[in-house]
Design a protein around this motif. Sequence first.
Motif, PDB file in Angstrom:
ATOM      1  N   LEU A 149       5.250   6.852   4.920  1.00 48.62           N
ATOM      2  CA  LEU A 149       3.593   6.639   4.641  1.00 48.62           C
ATOM      3  C   LEU A 149       3.080   7.238   5.535  1.00 48.62           C
ATOM      4  O   LEU A 149       3.499   8.758   6.156  1.00 48.62           O
ATOM      5  N   SER A 150       1.988   8.019   5.060  1.00 48.65           N
ATOM      6  CA  SER A 150       1.429   9.147   5.277  1.00 48.65           C
ATOM      7  C   SER A 150       0.283   8.336   6.372  1.00 48.65           C
ATOM      8  O   SER A 150      -0.132   6.772   6.375  1.00 48.65           O
ATOM      9  N   VAL A 166       0.712  -1.341  -0.187  1.00 52.72           N
ATOM     10  CA  VAL A 166       0.176   0.091   0.232  1.00 52.72           C
ATOM     11  C   VAL A 166       0.617   1.071  -0.054  1.00 52.72           C
ATOM     12  O   VAL A 166       2.132   1.377   0.704  1.00 52.72           O
ATOM     13  N   GLY A 167       0.423   2.465  -0.218  1.00 50.94           N
ATOM     14  CA  GLY A 167       1.005   3.093   0.043  1.00 50.94           C
ATOM     15  C   GLY A 167       2.001   3.849  -1.010  1.00 50.94           C
ATOM     16  O   GLY A 167       2.429   5.129  -1.017  1.00 50.94           O
ATOM     17  N   ARG A 168       2.514   3.541  -2.056  1.00 54.45           N
ATOM     18  CA  ARG A 168       3.437   3.763  -2.913  1.00 54.45           C
ATOM     19  C   ARG A 168       2.795   3.208  -4.627  1.00 54.45           C
ATOM     20  O   ARG A 168       4.031   3.651  -5.521  1.00 54.45           O
ATOM     21  N   LYS A 191      -2.386   5.992   5.418  1.00 53.26           N
ATOM     22  CA  LYS A 191      -1.407   4.493   4.528  1.00 53.26           C
ATOM     23  C   LYS A 191      -0.625   3.093   5.878  1.00 53.26           C
ATOM     24  O   LYS A 191      -1.181   2.422   5.298  1.00 53.26           O
ATOM     25  N   GLU A 227      -3.675   1.337   6.918  1.00 60.17           N
ATOM     26  CA  GLU A 227      -4.160   0.838   6.307  1.00 60.17           C
ATOM     27  C   GLU A 227      -2.899  -0.908   6.465  1.00 60.17           C
ATOM     28  O   GLU A 227      -3.966  -1.894   5.901  1.00 60.17           O
TER      29      GLU A 227
END
Length: 904
Positions: A251-252, A98-100, A255, A258
């Motif tokens: 990451l944010s 996730v997140g990329r 994210k 998540e």
Amino acid sequence: MTAPDDAIQRPTAQQQRQLQEQARLQSEWSLRQEKLGVLRQALAIETDASQQFRLQQQIKTEETALAALDAQLTALEPEALTIGTPQNLPYSGVIAFVGREAELAQIHQQLQQRVRPAAKRTTVAISALSGMGGIGKTELALQYARQHCREGDYPGGLCWVRAREDVGTQIISFVRSCLELVPPDDLELVEKVRWCWGRWREGAALLIFDDVQQYDDIALFLPPQDAGFKVLLTTRSHFGSPVQDIQLDVLSEAKALELLQTLVDRDRPDLRGFQNLGGLDTAKRLCEWLGYLPLGVELVGRYLARKPDLSLAALWQRLQDKRLDAIAFKQAEPGMTASLGVAAAFELSWQALDASAQQVAAVLSLFALVEIPWTMVEQCLPAFDAEELEELRDRQLLGTHLLKRVDQGMYQLHQLLREFFAAKRSHRADESALQQTFYQVVIAEAERVQEKPERSFIQESTVMIAHLQAAIDRLTRPEQALNLATCLHWMARLHYEQGRYGEAEPLYVRSLSIREQQWGQGHLDVASSLNDLAESYWSQGRYEEAEPLYLQSLKIRQRQLGNDYPEVAQSLNNLANLYILQGRYGEAEPLHLRSLEIRQKHLGQEHPDVAISLNNLANLYHSQGRYGEAEPLYLRSLEMRQRQLSQEHPDVAVSLNNLANLYILQGRYGEAEPLHLRSLEIRQKHLGQEHPDVAISLNNLANLYHSQGRYGEAEPLYLRSLEMRQRQLSQEHPDVAVSLNNLANLYILQGRYGEAEPLHLRSLEIRQKHLGQEHPEVAVSLSNLARLYRSQARYSDAEPLFLQSLSILQKQLFTEHPLAARVLSHLAHLYDLQGRYREAESLYLQSLSILSARLEEAHFWRQEASKNFRALLQKSIQEQRSDELSDDPMTQGVLRELEEGGGV
């Protein structure tokens, strides 16, 4: 080619056998991966050369076995990679990626930029995924490679190379096993690789060099410039041209949450949505403490998933107790792409630093998790040459992503790197010396920020408060008590200057308590604490609590230093300011004059403290209506501050504000407005939008617009100032009473009497409670409430309030003060409305005599009184009652003028 969806949903017998074989191979892969992680951790800390060699051989054996397993697992995946595409991509045990998404697209975009504009020929495209250890570089590269392999974008093959090992040998191995090419044995390794490039399979090819330490390690083995290859690197370093860098950040929060949720969902349904056993807030706090580092989040998530009885709150406590030594951080879980735990991953970067860079890293760990001014790092390491220190920073810390540049001259550490560096610092012989130097630098910098900030005061002071807190957290030993008191004192001071008086107070109290315990009641540091705590009470409108502390501080300073010393002058100045606010002008003036005298004698005519005394003495004269004496003092103070400090210093904003207020009272509105606008601009820039001084500027600018009849512009400023004061100070603060009073006066002029009365009553209540029944501001509130009642024809309610107000002003100020003259004018207008012409005339004459002597002709108060006086005389003529008036020359002169001119 990907299998159809229905085939995946209903696997054939052959596919069932493939799935069983995949499970067996994955189990073996997990065991070997776990063993490899243990071996690598052992190698990272091993110092014996023979043991290092033995571990290296074992690692190579395990890596070879894992590579074979990777190839088998890849071939058996249900979502098979494109048939016929040569590749040796490692197996990915990732549960969730996730997140990329943006970075995946950026990689592909960069790698497709094949045309060199000048030569118009295809070249090798090289991109590098760079970032600190644990940021997810390898996993991102692997996800990119597998995705585009499935999509058939690299028919020429995908070659994965572990850059810390023998690069050339791995390329040859790939060519032999995947491309079925056999380089001549009589060539050197580099020549063999070049031979391979010339005979590579047709179509775009991707080479991934994972964990490159130095560009030179792979440079000899890169494909030629005119080939159709794409090269993707992962590295902790920063390479220049021809490499295009893609720096990975953490990451944010969304994210990271998540990822954490995905990791625990399968095995911990009780944690789904984080609504049980800890909650979403704890999950957020956990991700924040991990610094949103992908490796940290994955390790913790996998650890939590395999602990069915462990709550989020209990996990949080374990991490806080053990920090990076927590089991969750120790090593990678089976099935992870990463083979090392957090500390081991950081250890690789640490070992690459030389001794000087390690010392810099140790110093950086002393700072808080906010921006670190590089000038403070230089001060903490005085033995280093500034340029050499800069090179260490740029090449070894920034260049390996151990430090991040966030602004001009400002840097920051990641949360977990700070933990790691702090652990390293704790084993250094010079740790105590580093901490002591850090403490001294932080105190000196806090003093500089308070006195002369280089940029925005609010930004610099916020950063310094965090670094002071970092120092406080380490000042735990009894012998450090006085250093702790000093840090607390300066933290309180910066909170106070930010207008956060409630936060400053307990820090001042704690610092004072420590100093009294350590030094006794009569020490000069105790006097300083008493003075500053009194100032905190003063700013909160708690005048009765402030006075005894000011007096006690003054007494200590006079006893320890004598009567003729700058610290004594400060106490005299502050006590005088308090007396002005209390309306005790007669007591305030000799104190201000004495303070000014001491400062000029000991500090010189041009010292900033002399400018403070000049400004405050002018405030006193201003409050007394001695405008002619106040103005030159304000101008002198302003000129000194602009020259000694800067055009943008908050103290300059104070002088501009005060001078503008004086001009408003003198009716010099055109001169006042640019001063108020400039003062507001400086305060918003340096103190922030929410500082109490900004509320003062908004209120005073509204006063100007109010005086000019610009009511539509005044009201929103009054409302904004009131809202800020109620939130930042308190509902009972005297400044809130000022805002309520001014807003009510505006509503009276607009005929909004119903809205004005409760505001005036509340303002009066606050002032009587906090200032006393006889304070001049209470008199102002009484007069303004009386004006409201007069406007409503409630004459019997208005008269006693006017009389009470006049009595207070004449008693507390002096008979000829402009405020008293204005109340006389208002009372005269009341008598006029009641038909009591002779009484009204007498009061108008008294009022005009004072106002003419004290105020400019254009001043609103003077014009208002003159206009109302002439209206009274006009009515007396029209009603044939002029014979009731006195023989005063002014009255008779205006009567003749009106009779001859025919009107007002």
